[in-house]
Write a protein that holds these residues in place. Sequence first.
Motif, PDB file in Angstrom:
ATOM      1  N   VAL A  91      20.230 120.525  44.813  1.00 49.99           N
ATOM      2  CA  VAL A  91      20.332 119.535  43.738  1.00 49.99           C
ATOM      3  C   VAL A  91      18.944 119.021  43.391  1.00 49.99           C
ATOM      4  CG1 VAL A  91      21.120 117.191  43.195  1.00 49.99           C
ATOM      5  CG2 VAL A  91      22.720 118.855  44.144  1.00 49.99           C
ATOM      6  N   ASP A  92      18.152 118.745  44.410  1.00 49.25           N
ATOM      7  CA  ASP A  92      16.805 118.229  44.180  1.00 49.25           C
ATOM      8  C   ASP A  92      15.952 119.249  43.413  1.00 49.25           C
ATOM      9  OD1 ASP A  92      14.684 116.302  44.514  1.00 49.25           O
ATOM     10  OD2 ASP A  92      13.838 117.657  46.019  1.00 49.25           O
ATOM     11  N   VAL A  93      16.067 120.524  43.758  1.00 48.40           N
ATOM     12  CA  VAL A  93      15.269 121.576  43.124  1.00 48.40           C
ATOM     13  C   VAL A  93      15.776 121.912  41.723  1.00 48.40           C
ATOM     14  CG1 VAL A  93      14.644 124.022  43.277  1.00 48.40           C
ATOM     15  CG2 VAL A  93      14.510 122.576  45.303  1.00 48.40           C
ATOM     16  N   LEU A  94      17.081 121.975  41.559  1.00 48.67           N
ATOM     17  CA  LEU A  94      17.656 122.468  40.309  1.00 48.67           C
ATOM     18  C   LEU A  94      18.037 121.397  39.291  1.00 48.67           C
ATOM     19  CD1 LEU A  94      19.972 125.256  41.734  1.00 48.67           C
ATOM     20  CD2 LEU A  94      17.748 125.537  40.618  1.00 48.67           C
ATOM     21  N   GLU A  95      18.165 120.166  39.721  1.00 49.76           N
ATOM     22  CA  GLU A  95      18.657 119.134  38.805  1.00 49.76           C
ATOM     23  C   GLU A  95      17.812 119.078  37.532  1.00 49.76           C
ATOM     24  OE1 GLU A  95      20.692 114.829  39.138  1.00 49.76           O
ATOM     25  OE2 GLU A  95      18.883 115.097  40.325  1.00 49.76           O
ATOM     26  N   ASP A  96      18.508 119.076  36.387  1.00 48.04           N
ATOM     27  CA  ASP A  96      17.919 119.027  35.050  1.00 48.04           C
ATOM     28  C   ASP A  96      17.157 120.297  34.660  1.00 48.04           C
ATOM     29  OD1 ASP A  96      18.932 116.464  34.531  1.00 48.04           O
ATOM     30  OD2 ASP A  96      17.214 115.519  35.528  1.00 48.04           O
ATOM     31  N   ARG A  97      17.349 121.364  35.381  1.00 46.24           N
ATOM     32  CA  ARG A  97      16.765 122.654  34.989  1.00 46.24           C
ATOM     33  C   ARG A  97      17.863 123.509  34.379  1.00 46.24           C
ATOM     34  NH1 ARG A  97      11.632 123.610  37.458  1.00 46.24           N
ATOM     35  NH2 ARG A  97      11.254 122.096  39.103  1.00 46.24           N
ATOM     36  N   VAL A  98      17.595 123.999  33.188  1.00 45.52           N
ATOM     37  CA  VAL A  98      18.581 124.807  32.479  1.00 45.52           C
ATOM     38  C   VAL A  98      18.476 126.249  32.966  1.00 45.52           C
ATOM     39  CG1 VAL A  98      19.306 125.663  30.224  1.00 45.52           C
ATOM     40  CG2 VAL A  98      18.474 123.319  30.459  1.00 45.52           C
ATOM     41  N   LEU A 125      26.626 132.001  30.259  1.00 38.69           N
ATOM     42  CA  LEU A 125      26.762 130.689  30.873  1.00 38.69           C
ATOM     43  C   LEU A 125      25.440 129.949  30.746  1.00 38.69           C
ATOM     44  CD1 LEU A 125      28.455 128.808  32.889  1.00 38.69           C
ATOM     45  CD2 LEU A 125      27.021 129.839  34.635  1.00 38.69           C
ATOM     46  N   ILE A 126      25.539 128.697  30.384  1.00 40.04           N
ATOM     47  CA  ILE A 126      24.381 127.808  30.412  1.00 40.04           C
ATOM     48  C   ILE A 126      24.727 126.683  31.378  1.00 40.04           C
ATOM     49  CG2 ILE A 126      22.909 126.228  29.102  1.00 40.04           C
ATOM     50  CD1 ILE A 126      23.699 127.865  26.594  1.00 40.04           C
ATOM     51  N   ASN A 127      23.967 126.583  32.438  1.00 37.41           N
ATOM     52  CA  ASN A 127      24.161 125.517  33.420  1.00 37.41           C
ATOM     53  C   ASN A 127      22.955 124.591  33.319  1.00 37.41           C
ATOM     54  OD1 ASN A 127      24.469 123.848  35.624  1.00 37.41           O
ATOM     55  ND2 ASN A 127      25.162 125.478  36.986  1.00 37.41           N
ATOM     56  N   ARG A 128      23.205 123.370  32.896  1.00 34.43           N
ATOM     57  CA  ARG A 128      22.121 122.407  32.704  1.00 34.43           C
ATOM     58  C   ARG A 128      21.782 121.670  33.995  1.00 34.43           C
ATOM     59  NH1 ARG A 128      25.682 122.691  28.963  1.00 34.43           N
ATOM     60  NH2 ARG A 128      25.112 123.440  26.912  1.00 34.43           N
ATOM     61  N   HIS A 129      22.538 121.922  35.036  1.00 34.26           N
ATOM     62  CA  HIS A 129      22.333 121.292  36.345  1.00 34.26           C
ATOM     63  C   HIS A 129      22.213 119.778  36.235  1.00 34.26           C
ATOM     64  CE1 HIS A 129      21.350 125.463  37.489  1.00 34.26           C
ATOM     65  NE2 HIS A 129      22.054 125.120  38.543  1.00 34.26           N
ATOM     66  N   LYS A 130      23.197 119.218  35.591  1.00 37.47           N
ATOM     67  CA  LYS A 130      23.308 117.766  35.503  1.00 37.47           C
ATOM     68  C   LYS A 130      24.502 117.351  36.344  1.00 37.47           C
ATOM     69  CE  LYS A 130      20.950 117.150  31.320  1.00 37.47           C
ATOM     70  NZ  LYS A 130      19.682 116.554  31.448  1.00 37.47           N
ATOM     71  N   ARG A 131      24.492 116.146  36.791  1.00 41.74           N
ATOM     72  CA  ARG A 131      25.651 115.647  37.538  1.00 41.74           C
ATOM     73  C   ARG A 131      26.841 115.626  36.581  1.00 41.74           C
ATOM     74  NH1 ARG A 131      23.830 114.016  42.484  1.00 41.74           N
ATOM     75  NH2 ARG A 131      21.625 113.508  42.533  1.00 41.74           N
ATOM     76  N   GLY A 132      27.994 116.020  37.044  1.00 35.82           N
ATOM     77  CA  GLY A 132      29.175 116.044  36.198  1.00 35.82           C
ATOM     78  C   GLY A 132      29.462 117.415  35.602  1.00 35.82           C
TER      79      GLY A 132
END
Length: 189
Positions: A91-98, A125-132
Motif C-alpha cells: 500500500v505504501d509503495v503503490l498508493e496513488d500510482r496508476v 484494467l486501470i487500478n488507481r491504487h486508491k483506498r476504496g
Amino acid sequence: MPLYDRELVSKLEDQAEDFKVPEERKQSVREYRDAFDNVSSNYSKEEVQEALSEDEFPGALPTDEFDKVSGFSVDFDQSWSSHEEVNVWAVDVLEDRVMIAADGSQIEPIDEFDQPVGLAQAVWLINRHKRGKDYTRDVDMEVLTPEDLLYKDPNTGYVQVDEQEVSVSRFELEMKVLCERIEEYAKVC
C-alpha cells in the motif's frame, strides 16, 4: 473433463528426459550472460544509450540502477514475517500510482459456417491504487469477418483462411487499448 493430477505427474516424470535443456541452448545462455556482464562492467548507462540512439526500436534501455550494480539483478532487501506486513508495504509503495494492464483472448476462425468468423478481445484494467478499490475494467472486442480472414493464395489461386490474422488482431487490439489508456492517463498525471 477433469485433469487427473497423478496421471499427469506420472506422464511428466516418464518424459523428463524430453524436457532437458540441450547443451547448445545452455551455451547460448552463457554467451548472452557473458555479453551482458561485459557491457555492464565496461560501459555506463549513458554510453549504452548513446550506442543505441540511432536504433528506432532499441528494446530495453538501462535504468539508473545500471551504473549502481553489476550483473543481472538488483538485490531486494525487504523481508516480512507476515502477509499483513507485505500488504502494508505494498500500500505504501503503490498508493496513488496508476497501473494499466491489458490481456487478450481470441476465438480462432470458425469455418463450420458458410463464411468464417473470428474474434479478438482485450480486457483492460486501470487500478488507481486508491483506498476504496478505485479501478476501471472494460473490454474492447473485434469480430473478424470473411474480408478480414480470407486471402487468395498467389501460388495456388485458392481462397483460404489466414491462420495468423486472429492472433495478429488480438495483439494489435491489446496494444491499441494500452496506448489509448496510457495516453489518457499521461494527460491526467
